[in-house]
Design a protein around this motif. Structure first.
Motif, PDB file in Angstrom:
ATOM      1  N   ASP A 258       0.890  -1.307   0.024  1.00 17.10           N
ATOM      2  CA  ASP A 258       0.008  -0.001  -0.007  1.00 17.10           C
ATOM      3  C   ASP A 258       0.776   1.215  -0.001  1.00 17.10           C
ATOM      4  N   GLN A 259       2.022   1.385   0.785  1.00 18.25           N
ATOM      5  CA  GLN A 259       2.963   2.323   0.759  1.00 18.25           C
ATOM      6  C   GLN A 259       3.511   2.494  -0.779  1.00 18.25           C
ATOM      7  N   VAL A 260       3.933   1.323  -1.430  1.00 16.76           N
ATOM      8  CA  VAL A 260       4.382   1.511  -2.635  1.00 16.76           C
ATOM      9  C   VAL A 260       3.344   2.330  -3.540  1.00 16.76           C
ATOM     10  N   MET A 261       1.952   1.784  -3.436  1.00  9.96           N
ATOM     11  CA  MET A 261       1.177   2.449  -4.498  1.00  9.96           C
ATOM     12  C   MET A 261       0.801   4.024  -4.223  1.00  9.96           C
ATOM     13  N   ARG A 262       0.743   4.384  -2.952  1.00 13.60           N
ATOM     14  CA  ARG A 262       0.770   5.681  -2.512  1.00 13.60           C
ATOM     15  C   ARG A 262       2.015   6.396  -3.083  1.00 13.60           C
ATOM     16  N   SER A 263       3.201   6.015  -3.041  1.00 19.60           N
ATOM     17  CA  SER A 263       4.255   6.738  -3.575  1.00 19.60           C
ATOM     18  C   SER A 263       4.236   6.585  -5.123  1.00 19.60           C
ATOM     19  N   TRP A 264       3.805   5.465  -5.944  1.00 20.63           N
ATOM     20  CA  TRP A 264       3.532   5.422  -6.988  1.00 20.63           C
ATOM     21  C   TRP A 264       2.423   6.371  -7.735  1.00 20.63           C
ATOM     22  N   LYS A 265       1.385   6.466  -7.073  1.00 22.02           N
ATOM     23  CA  LYS A 265       0.263   7.363  -7.520  1.00 22.02           C
ATOM     24  C   LYS A 265       0.766   9.062  -7.431  1.00 22.02           C
ATOM     25  N   SER A 266       1.506   9.294  -6.420  1.00 26.31           N
ATOM     26  CA  SER A 266       2.110  10.666  -6.138  1.00 26.31           C
ATOM     27  C   SER A 266       2.937  10.856  -7.246  1.00 26.31           C
ATOM     28  N   SER A 267       3.734   9.841  -7.928  1.00 28.14           N
ATOM     29  CA  SER A 267       4.758  10.042  -8.905  1.00 28.14           C
ATOM     30  C   SER A 267       4.003  10.357 -10.116  1.00 28.14           C
ATOM     31  N   ALA A 268       3.114   9.492 -10.381  1.00 32.45           N
ATOM     32  CA  ALA A 268       2.235   9.172 -11.681  1.00 32.45           C
ATOM     33  C   ALA A 268       1.489  10.764 -11.907  1.00 32.45           C
ATOM     34  N   ASP A 269       0.864  11.243 -10.749  1.00 31.54           N
ATOM     35  CA  ASP A 269      -0.101  12.252 -10.598  1.00 31.54           C
ATOM     36  C   ASP A 269       0.637  13.486 -11.076  1.00 31.54           C
ATOM     37  N   ALA A 270       1.949  13.481 -10.531  1.00 29.71           N
ATOM     38  CA  ALA A 270       3.101  14.740 -10.748  1.00 29.71           C
ATOM     39  C   ALA A 270       3.502  14.723 -12.408  1.00 29.71           C
ATOM     40  N   ALA A 271       3.603  13.355 -12.884  1.00 28.33           N
ATOM     41  CA  ALA A 271       3.956  13.171 -14.418  1.00 28.33           C
ATOM     42  C   ALA A 271       2.668  13.746 -15.235  1.00 28.33           C
ATOM     43  N   LEU A 272       1.575  13.281 -14.709  1.00 26.45           N
ATOM     44  CA  LEU A 272       0.271  13.390 -15.593  1.00 26.45           C
ATOM     45  C   LEU A 272       0.199  15.290 -15.448  1.00 26.45           C
ATOM     46  N   SER A 273       0.284  15.746 -14.511  1.00 24.46           N
ATOM     47  CA  SER A 273       0.230  17.103 -14.274  1.00 24.46           C
ATOM     48  C   SER A 273       1.182  17.852 -15.412  1.00 24.46           C
ATOM     49  N   ASN A 274       2.401  17.460 -15.403  1.00 26.21           N
ATOM     50  CA  ASN A 274       3.341  18.226 -16.271  1.00 26.21           C
ATOM     51  C   ASN A 274       2.947  17.883 -17.618  1.00 26.21           C
ATOM     52  N   LYS A 275       2.246  16.727 -18.079  1.00 23.01           N
ATOM     53  CA  LYS A 275       2.056  16.468 -19.268  1.00 23.01           C
ATOM     54  C   LYS A 275       0.991  17.340 -19.846  1.00 23.01           C
ATOM     55  N   LEU A 276      -0.089  17.369 -18.754  1.00 25.13           N
ATOM     56  CA  LEU A 276      -1.230  18.578 -19.129  1.00 25.13           C
ATOM     57  C   LEU A 276      -0.696  20.004 -19.359  1.00 25.13           C
ATOM     58  N   LYS A 277       0.001  20.372 -18.606  1.00 27.73           N
ATOM     59  CA  LYS A 277       0.842  21.556 -18.569  1.00 27.73           C
ATOM     60  C   LYS A 277       1.359  21.840 -20.016  1.00 27.73           C
ATOM     61  N   GLN A 278       2.119  20.571 -20.507  1.00 27.42           N
ATOM     62  CA  GLN A 278       2.648  20.754 -21.820  1.00 27.42           C
ATOM     63  C   GLN A 278       1.716  20.994 -22.912  1.00 27.42           C
ATOM     64  N   LEU A 279       0.576  20.194 -22.737  1.00 27.67           N
ATOM     65  CA  LEU A 279      -0.365  20.357 -23.941  1.00 27.67           C
ATOM     66  C   LEU A 279      -1.101  21.746 -24.043  1.00 27.67           C
ATOM     67  N   ASN A 280      -1.355  22.061 -22.897  1.00 22.14           N
ATOM     68  CA  ASN A 280      -1.813  23.607 -22.703  1.00 22.14           C
ATOM     69  C   ASN A 280      -0.745  24.488 -23.619  1.00 22.14           C
ATOM     70  N   GLU A 281       0.284  24.698 -23.060  1.00 20.39           N
ATOM     71  CA  GLU A 281       1.305  25.367 -24.087  1.00 20.39           C
ATOM     72  C   GLU A 281       1.361  25.151 -25.211  1.00 20.39           C
ATOM     73  N   LEU A 282       1.239  23.980 -25.962  1.00 19.58           N
ATOM     74  CA  LEU A 282       0.996  24.032 -27.228  1.00 19.58           C
ATOM     75  C   LEU A 282      -0.150  24.317 -27.829  1.00 19.58           C
ATOM     76  N   GLN A 283      -1.295  23.963 -27.205  1.00 20.45           N
ATOM     77  CA  GLN A 283      -2.489  24.648 -27.763  1.00 20.45           C
ATOM     78  C   GLN A 283      -2.569  26.197 -27.695  1.00 20.45           C
ATOM     79  N   ASP A 284      -1.880  26.862 -26.769  1.00 17.79           N
ATOM     80  CA  ASP A 284      -1.830  28.474 -26.655  1.00 17.79           C
ATOM     81  C   ASP A 284      -0.938  28.806 -27.755  1.00 17.79           C
ATOM     82  N   ALA A 285       0.035  28.102 -28.382  1.00 20.37           N
ATOM     83  CA  ALA A 285       0.777  28.464 -29.285  1.00 20.37           C
ATOM     84  C   ALA A 285       0.241  27.946 -30.820  1.00 20.37           C
TER      85      ALA A 285
END
Length: 598
Positions: A258-285
């Protein structure tokens, strides 16, 4: 009463009933012989008997000591006590002979042997004066030795077969049974004698379930600590322990999972947030197509964790679908701008406006593509034809931006691989003190000289003649050449890839790439300069050691502006009124058109 007819079994004469019972007739079992044939049959039987006893007819029997008189005054005798003459065992008389003698005795009663076969006692045979013969049919075999029988003038003691082997066999079986019983009774009985214990190798004690579970848990925890980013492997390790061991270690494994799953999800959320930020920047351009491509290029951690229930990833999938729809709308808008541009250039702004109105912004209300449409519309209304052109070029540039980025990334990748290939190759020299190596063709005033202890290739073209020197063959594709050049006056021209036909030193140029000129002013008149030229696929890069080894001095790309052959070696031309010298020329061949990779 009927008459019985028989025939002699030897001559075949008929025997009447009266002759059948006559004493002259000889009967042996079921055979009958007439009086005329009787002597012949008896003589034949006597010969067979003597032959069986080993005495030829008419020979004299060996003399033996006279036996003591038998009881009753019989003429039969036994061997003297202590005599070494072995007793002869009488041969077995055929049954036919015995039957014949019995028949003869019944008729004449004159033969002791016949009397014996007829059942008469041995004494009767002795009274006749003839030697008594033992009867094989009535001989008794008692456990003890039988009484001696009188045979002629000899006495033979017949022994019963020995039973000693049978007794020995039974004794061995009895001993074996007794030994087995004794062993079985005393197998667990402790011995009173003191013996030395012999160490026996035993299998190591297997750890119990708790020990195995603890070891597996410790190994899984150590792996996770050493590889904190390997969430999938750590999760699988703890999950396996939890399902295998229903112990305290199993509960600890579940908590760690369960501890691994919590750490895994936290890292995956951060990576997904960065990906969404990149997509918004591309659309703004206005790079909607690039945003769609970026949605497909997910981080490995996002892909791995997407297999679990993840609400944030579900929202991302919806965003990706919307990004694809907006990219299609932007491509349609760019198409309309391209169609309306000719009308705008012809001062037909009303027609151009009607073309643009084919886009339906209300279908994209609240989206970024709707904002882009409104911005384009305002620019066109305020700027006229010039603004229309700017908007249309901007839309095209946005659509091609991703392609340019990919092209630049590919160029960097190929350059990196090229440098790695060069690091593994060795330089091959082509100018020696007294010879040139692997030069395919030469023309004009070139000669090999020794200057400063090294060989140099000196060229001098003063009469506007064709003067060149060609290196290698037509199959070269990718290579690097490095040399030192000194140009006193004039210039040299390089063909990176040249097709040459003919043999060594007398080849002719069939085709060549567009020439690259290097003048005396470029290098400095009378100055030695090291030059490196890299020929890779569709590009040619020339470096100068006195300038920079990282940025090309000259860079050309094959295409419409520069003609570059697909394969060929290096060709050096001397321009008119040129004096130049080349030394320390060496190459590294990377590949050629013969599918070789060096």
């Amino acid at each position: 009463m009927g008459v019985t007819l028989r025939y002699c079994d030897l001559c075949g004469n008929k025997l009447e009933s009266a002759n059948i019972d006559s004493p002259e007739t000889l009967k042996i079992k079921d055979k009958i012989f007439c009086g005329a044939c009787r002597p012949k049959v008896l003589a034949k039987l006597e010969a067979q008997k003597q032959k069986a006893q080993g005495t030829a007819p008419g020979s004299v029997a060996p003399q033996m000591a006279a036996p003591p008189p038998a009881a009753g005054g019989s003429a039969a005798s036994a061997p003297r006590a202590g005599s070494r003459i072995p007793a002869r065992v009488p041969a077995r008389v055929p049954e036919e002979a015995g039957a014949a003698r019995a028949a003869g005795g019944a008729a004449t009663s004159s033969s002791p042997l016949s009397a014996r076969r007829a059942g008469a006692p041995p004494e009767a045979a002795a009274r006749t004066g003839a030697p008594a013969r033992p009867s094989f049919q009535s001989r008794s075999r008692s456990p003890k030795s039988a009484a001696p029988e009188e045979v002629g003038e000899r006495t033979v003691r017949v022994r019963a077969p020995s039973k000693m082997p049978i007794l020995i066999a039974w004794a061995a079986i009895a001993c074996g049974v007794i030994g087995a019983v004794v062993w079985y009774v005393n197998r667990d009985t402790p011995s009173d004698t003191t013996t030395t214990a012999i160490p026996v190798a035993t299998a190591p004690k297997q750890p119990d379930t708790a020990e195995r579970a603890r070891k597996a848990l410790d190994d899984a925890r150590a792996y996770w600590e050493a590889n904190p980013a390997e969430y999938r492997a750590a999760h699988d390790n703890f999950e396996k322990i939890r399902n295998t061991y229903w112990t305290e270690c199993g509960k600890e494994a579940q908590e760690l999972r369960d501890q691994v799953m919590r750490s895994w999800k936290s890292s995956a959320d951060a990576a997904l947030s960065n990906k969404l930020k990149q997509l918004n920047e591309l659309q703004d351009a206005d790079r909607f197509v690039d945003a769609v491509e970026a949605c497909k290029e997910l981080e490995p951690i996002i892909v791995d964790y997407s297999g679990f229930v993840w609400p944030e990833f579900a929202e991302f999938q919806k965003f990706a679908q919307e990004a694809k729809r907006q990219a299609e709308a932007h491509a349609y808008l760019a198409e309309l701008l391209a169609k309306g541009k000719p009308y705008a250039e012809q001062d037909a702004a009303d027609i151009a406006g009607e073309v643009l109105k084919q886009f339906k912004p209300e279908d994209y209300a609240g989206t970024k593509i709707h904002a882009v449409y409104e911005r384009y519309k305002k620019q066109i209304e305020s700027g006229g034809v010039k603004a229309w052109q700017e908007v249309q070029e901007s839309a095209e540039a946005a659509a091609l931006a991703k392609a340019k980025e990919k092209e630049e990334a590919e160029r960097k990748r190929r350059l990196e691989e090229w440098n790695q290939e060069l690091a593994t190759r060795k330089w091959e020299a082509h100018i020696g003190r007294f010879d040139l190596y692997n030069w395919a063709c030469r023309a004009g005033n070139w000669k090999l000289e020794v200057q400063g202890g090294i060989g140099v290739l000196a060229g001098n073209n003063q009469n506007n003649a064709t003067s060149y020197a060609g290196l290698a063959h037509s199959h070269w594709q990718d290579y690097v050449v490095r040399y030192e050049a000194k140009i006193d006056k004039g210039s040299i021209k390089l063909s990176p890839r040249t097709a040459v036909i003919g043999g060594v030193d007398n080849g002719r140029v069939r085709d060549q790439s567009e020439l690259i000129e290097i003048t005396a002013e470029d290098l400095g008149a009378g100055k030695w300069v090291e030059i490196t030229m890299e020929v890779q696929q569709e590009s040619v890069r020339i470096y100068r050691a006195d300038k920079s080894n990282t940025e090309p001095w000259k860079s050309l790309t094959g295409g419409d502006e520069y003609r570059l052959l697909p394969a060929g070696g290096l060709l050096i031309y001397l321009s008119d009124d040129t004096t130049a010298t080349i030394r320390k020329l060496e190459t590294k061949l990377i590949s050629d058109t013969r599918q070789r990779k060096y």
